[in-house]
Design a protein around this motif. Structure first.
Motif, PDB file in Angstrom:
ATOM      1  N   LEU A 123       0.851  -1.178   0.000  1.00 36.40           N
ATOM      2  CA  LEU A 123       0.000   0.000   0.000  1.00 36.40           C
ATOM      3  C   LEU A 123       0.887   1.228   0.000  1.00 36.40           C
ATOM      4  N   THR A 124       0.275   2.353  -0.239  1.00 34.11           N
ATOM      5  CA  THR A 124       0.956   3.634  -0.070  1.00 34.11           C
ATOM      6  C   THR A 124       0.178   4.414   0.982  1.00 34.11           C
ATOM      7  N   CYS A 125       0.889   5.240   1.730  1.00 34.58           N
ATOM      8  CA  CYS A 125       0.218   6.047   2.742  1.00 34.58           C
ATOM      9  C   CYS A 125       0.975   7.361   2.930  1.00 34.58           C
ATOM     10  N   LYS A 126       0.304   8.294   3.559  1.00 35.99           N
ATOM     11  CA  LYS A 126       0.927   9.569   3.899  1.00 35.99           C
ATOM     12  C   LYS A 126       1.759   9.394   5.171  1.00 35.99           C
ATOM     13  N   ASP A 127       2.644  10.346   5.410  1.00 43.21           N
ATOM     14  CA  ASP A 127       3.588  10.249   6.526  1.00 43.21           C
ATOM     15  C   ASP A 127       2.919   9.938   7.862  1.00 43.21           C
ATOM     16  N   TYR A 128       1.802  10.597   8.150  1.00 43.64           N
ATOM     17  CA  TYR A 128       1.187  10.441   9.465  1.00 43.64           C
ATOM     18  C   TYR A 128       0.595   9.046   9.701  1.00 43.64           C
ATOM     19  N   LEU A 129       0.491   8.219   8.644  1.00 46.55           N
ATOM     20  CA  LEU A 129      -0.053   6.875   8.788  1.00 46.55           C
ATOM     21  C   LEU A 129       1.007   5.773   8.797  1.00 46.55           C
ATOM     22  N   ILE A 130       2.263   6.127   8.627  1.00 45.55           N
ATOM     23  CA  ILE A 130       3.329   5.115   8.607  1.00 45.55           C
ATOM     24  C   ILE A 130       3.285   4.273   9.879  1.00 45.55           C
ATOM     25  N   HIS A 131       3.261   4.910  11.025  1.00 48.51           N
ATOM     26  CA  HIS A 131       3.269   4.193  12.301  1.00 48.51           C
ATOM     27  C   HIS A 131       2.047   3.279  12.424  1.00 48.51           C
ATOM     28  N   TYR A 132       0.900   3.746  11.977  1.00 51.57           N
ATOM     29  CA  TYR A 132      -0.328   2.936  12.049  1.00 51.57           C
ATOM     30  C   TYR A 132      -0.141   1.612  11.304  1.00 51.57           C
ATOM     31  N   TYR A 133       0.324   1.683  10.076  1.00 53.07           N
ATOM     32  CA  TYR A 133       0.476   0.460   9.278  1.00 53.07           C
ATOM     33  C   TYR A 133       1.619  -0.420   9.784  1.00 53.07           C
ATOM     34  N   GLU A 134       2.636   0.187  10.377  1.00 56.17           N
ATOM     35  CA  GLU A 134       3.725  -0.610  10.949  1.00 56.17           C
ATOM     36  C   GLU A 134       3.210  -1.524  12.061  1.00 56.17           C
ATOM     37  N   LYS A 135       2.180  -1.106  12.789  1.00 53.25           N
ATOM     38  CA  LYS A 135       1.606  -1.931  13.857  1.00 53.25           C
ATOM     39  C   LYS A 135       1.035  -3.247  13.326  1.00 53.25           C
ATOM     40  N   PHE A 136       0.705  -3.287  12.047  1.00 50.73           N
ATOM     41  CA  PHE A 136       0.122  -4.483  11.437  1.00 50.73           C
ATOM     42  C   PHE A 136       1.159  -5.354  10.733  1.00 50.73           C
ATOM     43  N   SER A 146       4.650   7.259  -6.571  1.00 44.16           N
ATOM     44  CA  SER A 146       3.261   7.664  -6.790  1.00 44.16           C
ATOM     45  C   SER A 146       3.094   9.165  -6.564  1.00 44.16           C
ATOM     46  N   HIS A 147       2.294   9.748  -7.432  1.00 42.28           N
ATOM     47  CA  HIS A 147       1.896  11.149  -7.282  1.00 42.28           C
ATOM     48  C   HIS A 147       0.377  11.230  -7.339  1.00 42.28           C
ATOM     49  N   HIS A 148      -0.274  10.123  -6.957  1.00 38.57           N
ATOM     50  CA  HIS A 148      -1.729  10.021  -6.983  1.00 38.57           C
ATOM     51  C   HIS A 148      -2.355  11.223  -6.281  1.00 38.57           C
ATOM     52  N   GLY A 149      -3.232  11.907  -6.973  1.00 39.34           N
ATOM     53  CA  GLY A 149      -3.918  13.057  -6.403  1.00 39.34           C
ATOM     54  C   GLY A 149      -3.020  14.236  -6.107  1.00 39.34           C
ATOM     55  N   GLY A 150      -1.771  14.199  -6.614  1.00 40.76           N
ATOM     56  CA  GLY A 150      -0.842  15.292  -6.379  1.00 40.76           C
ATOM     57  C   GLY A 150      -0.211  15.264  -4.991  1.00 40.76           C
ATOM     58  N   ALA A 151      -0.380  14.157  -4.270  1.00 38.59           N
ATOM     59  CA  ALA A 151       0.142  14.057  -2.900  1.00 38.59           C
ATOM     60  C   ALA A 151       1.469  13.298  -2.881  1.00 38.59           C
ATOM     61  N   SER A 152       2.132  13.366  -1.746  1.00 36.13           N
ATOM     62  CA  SER A 152       3.358  12.609  -1.505  1.00 36.13           C
ATOM     63  C   SER A 152       2.992  11.361  -0.696  1.00 36.13           C
ATOM     64  N   TRP A 153       3.519  10.201  -1.100  1.00 38.20           N
ATOM     65  CA  TRP A 153       3.138   8.922  -0.507  1.00 38.20           C
ATOM     66  C   TRP A 153       4.384   8.128  -0.106  1.00 38.20           C
ATOM     67  N   ASN A 154       4.192   7.203   0.805  1.00 37.61           N
ATOM     68  CA  ASN A 154       5.231   6.268   1.235  1.00 37.61           C
ATOM     69  C   ASN A 154       4.841   4.865   0.789  1.00 37.61           C
ATOM     70  N   ASP A 155       5.800   4.117   0.262  1.00 36.14           N
ATOM     71  CA  ASP A 155       5.573   2.713  -0.073  1.00 36.14           C
ATOM     72  C   ASP A 155       5.670   1.884   1.194  1.00 36.14           C
TER      73      ASP A 155
END
Length: 164
Positions: A123-136, A146-155
């Motif tokens: 998945l890709t996520c924004k910076d503030y969600l990295i920790h959330y997904y790491e818990k899983f 990715s530049h989906h929606g003009g945003a910056s994303w993390n793989d």
């Protein structure tokens, strides 16, 4: 609350929830969800409370451990037997957030992917969600192309262990 595979009749609710959860440049439209559902409807889960869809998770399968933008825009790129399950979106209505619903959807999607013999999930996520997904179990791979929606994303990548 119940988590189940989505039905075609859920697409309207899914599109409405997406519009409430993502900026318009990032949100998929009803037509895009319908096209995706026709290609990989078995990769849509919904959370239902009192007969109301309150959240969902979806994504296609691919053979690459990444989520390039073209997968969002071309449902025909779905590879049913692909090694990796992607997550396009994990959305929960604002009134139902912070109740564990997103986590339950994600855990259910991970279990489904494992049962289907996938090697992992991306998945890709924004910076503030990295920790959330790491818990899983997801591991940050770096800044996404990715530049989906003009945003910056993390793989983010979660490789399932043998025997999980």
């Amino acid at each position: 609350m119940e988590i189940r595979l989505a039905d075609k009749k859920d697409i309207n609710d899914i599109a409405m929830i997406e519009a409430k959860c993502f900026p318009s440049l990032e949100a998929a439209t009803y037509e895009q969800f319908l096209e995706r559902f026709e290609s990989f409807g078995d990769c849509f889960l919904v959370a239902v409370n009192n007969d109301q869809v309150i959240g969902f998770i979806n994504g296609c399968s691919t053979n690459e451990p990444c989520l390039p933008d073209e997968l969002y825009h071309d449902a025909s790129l779905h590879q049913k037997e692909g090694l990796y399950q992607t997550v396009f979106g994990l959305d929960v209505l604002p009134d139902y957030r912070h109740q564990g619903i997103a986590g339950a959807l994600l855990k259910s999607f991970i279990l489904l992917a494992k049962q289907r013999g996938k090697k992992g999930m991306v998945l890709t996520c924004k910076d503030y969600l990295i920790h959330y997904y790491e818990k899983f179990g997801f591991v940050r791979q770096g800044i996404s192309d990715s530049h989906h929606g003009g945003a910056s994303w993390n793989d983010m990548l979660y490789i399932f262990e043998d025997g999980e």
